[in-house]
Design an enzyme around this catalytic site. Sequence first.
Site, PDB file in Angstrom:
ATOM      1  N   HIS A 124      -3.933  -5.200   0.486  1.00  0.00           N
ATOM      2  CA  HIS A 124      -3.443  -5.578   1.882  1.00  0.00           C
ATOM      3  C   HIS A 124      -3.410  -7.311   2.034  1.00  0.00           C
ATOM      4  CE1 HIS A 124      -2.859  -1.819   3.569  1.00  0.00           C
ATOM      5  NE2 HIS A 124      -3.971  -1.424   2.878  1.00  0.00           N
ATOM      6  N   SER A 173      -1.731 -15.021  38.367  1.00  0.00           N
ATOM      7  CA  SER A 173      -3.292 -14.445  38.277  1.00  0.00           C
ATOM      8  C   SER A 173      -4.294 -15.415  38.218  1.00  0.00           C
ATOM      9  CB  SER A 173      -3.448 -13.281  37.202  1.00  0.00           C
ATOM     10  OG  SER A 173      -3.172 -14.047  36.021  1.00  0.00           O
ATOM     11  N   GLU A 210      -2.308  -9.094   4.180  1.00  0.00           N
ATOM     12  CA  GLU A 210      -2.549  -9.337   5.655  1.00  0.00           C
ATOM     13  C   GLU A 210      -4.088  -9.504   6.326  1.00  0.00           C
ATOM     14  OE1 GLU A 210      -1.501  -6.522   4.416  1.00  0.00           O
ATOM     15  OE2 GLU A 210      -1.954  -4.885   5.582  1.00  0.00           O
ATOM     16  N   GLY A 237      -4.558 -16.552  35.085  1.00  0.00           N
ATOM     17  CA  GLY A 237      -4.736 -16.489  33.656  1.00  0.00           C
ATOM     18  C   GLY A 237      -3.578 -17.158  32.904  1.00  0.00           C
ATOM     19  N   CYS A 276       0.931  -1.396   0.052  1.00  0.00           N
ATOM     20  CA  CYS A 276      -0.132  -0.068  -0.235  1.00  0.00           C
ATOM     21  C   CYS A 276       0.862   1.362  -0.074  1.00  0.00           C
ATOM     22  CB  CYS A 276      -1.005  -0.136   1.209  1.00  0.00           C
ATOM     23  SG  CYS A 276      -2.230   1.211   1.114  1.00  0.00           S
TER      24      CYS A 276
END
Length: 511
Positions: free
Chosen positions: A168, A222, A170, A224, A80
């Site tokens: 693009h 945590s 991606e 997590g 781009c």
Amino acid sequence: MQHNKVLILDFGSQYTQLIARRVRELNIYCEIHPFNKIPSDSDSFKAVILSGSPNSVRGEEVLHPDLSNIRGKKPMLAVCYGAQYLAHFSGGKVAESNTREYGRANLSFIKAGEDFFTGISKGSQVWMSHSDTIKQLPTNGVLLASTHDVENAAFKIENETTYAIQFHPEVYHSTDGKQLLENFLVHIAQVEQDWTPDSFVEETVEALKVQLGNDKVVLGLSGGVDSSVAAILLHKAIGKNLYCIFVNNGLLRKNEYVSVLEQYEGMGLNVKGVDASARFLDALEGISDPEQKRKAIGRVFIEVFDDEANEIEDVKWLAQGTIYPDVIESVSATGGPSATIKSHHNVGGLPDYMKLKIVEPLKALFKDEVRRVGASMGMDKTILGRHPFPGPGLAIRILGDLTREKVRILQEVDAVFIDNLKSWNLYDKVWQAGAMLLPVNSVGVMGDERTYEKCVALRAVESTDGMTADWVNLPYEFLQKTSNEIINKVKGVNRVVYDISSKPPATIEWE
Ligand code: XMP
């Protein structure tokens, strides 16, 4: 082992992180650097990708780095703005486009016999997002592809491995985008696909051994995914010299403190559970403002963590589960020196006098890679697939002031909701779920008696990163059964509602 790596120069596009994600999906290591801070070891990169940008090469603030050390010497893919940059400064012409060039387009011409387009056919859908267009190719430019509206949709420079595309690759809407990146990186630039979770674990553990030697490290768990994966990596490297602290702030889910602690101990971690519920709940008494709650919880956490870390004699390091999106230095929309760095401290910033050095073993990984690394170390799915849960816990799901009784009620309600999601096989389809205790009493009738009790809201969202989210269309039968169960089982609740707001404009949490 030195990995093959790819340099992504960021010109401020909203899609730059996506480029990195796609490259990593090809098992190729890459790093994003701002266009005006080309790393001094750029020689060690096997290929370079120039990102898009909100800026124009014709505008007042042209982002114009000196690429003479790279261009023609390394394989380069310009996307781009990158493509317009190559054209504009090398003898081509860029002008404002006459038609809007946003969204889907299809390749109407592909030059035959080009490795760049192997496996990609005429008609392939690509995603456009630009307002300038390349009117004339640069010197030695060779046209490779066009769409209906964009003649110079892809080109290369003769006698260089320099390629440029206006669209693009991606973005998922570019159907063959990943194939195109693979064609460029693997077949043209010959970058080896040697970045895998297993190789990451092996190298990181070796590097941590060297970095930490016999030093002691403290880490706040945590429950997590990130802090758990960081802990297991460090444990592999330094064993018992890793001291994990898991704090119960009294605002966790029902039974979470005991079950998570057991799980960690089962993994062989040297983990100390600290039940500081009373300290947190006392500190929160009388506070109803959400930000004040967060501040009080943050302050008490630091005090508790500090007390515990001080008990560890001669500890030198603090480990954190920081991940790549938190540390990427991205350029601002204008690309100027106002570039911002997002910083993130899982333990909310420790007092300076602790003088701990920071170690962040996951800071090169995206979230999905953290999960893949965890899986490659044999970590349990119940940890890797756990929904995100906010640090301040149930405190920000109890609207207004907080009492021990309200925490108990919400823990019970939340447990019914989450257990049902699991038994209906809905848990893994939902990104995050929980219950909110509303500061509303409503009239109900139970048996022959009038009640005047609490109302709870259930919330379940789908999302990829928590930045945007949508409510999940849970089956009516599920909601019906869960609502009945909550009202029948949890004393103090006589009404259940389901939150059908998206983010934005709402947020995931209610506070
Ligand atoms: P919101 O409510 O902002 O939440 O849409 C986005 C994500 O962030 C979590 N969240 C927090 N996490 N401390 C945390 O550690 C906080 O103060 C906090 N507030 C929101 C939320 O659970 C969701 O995953």
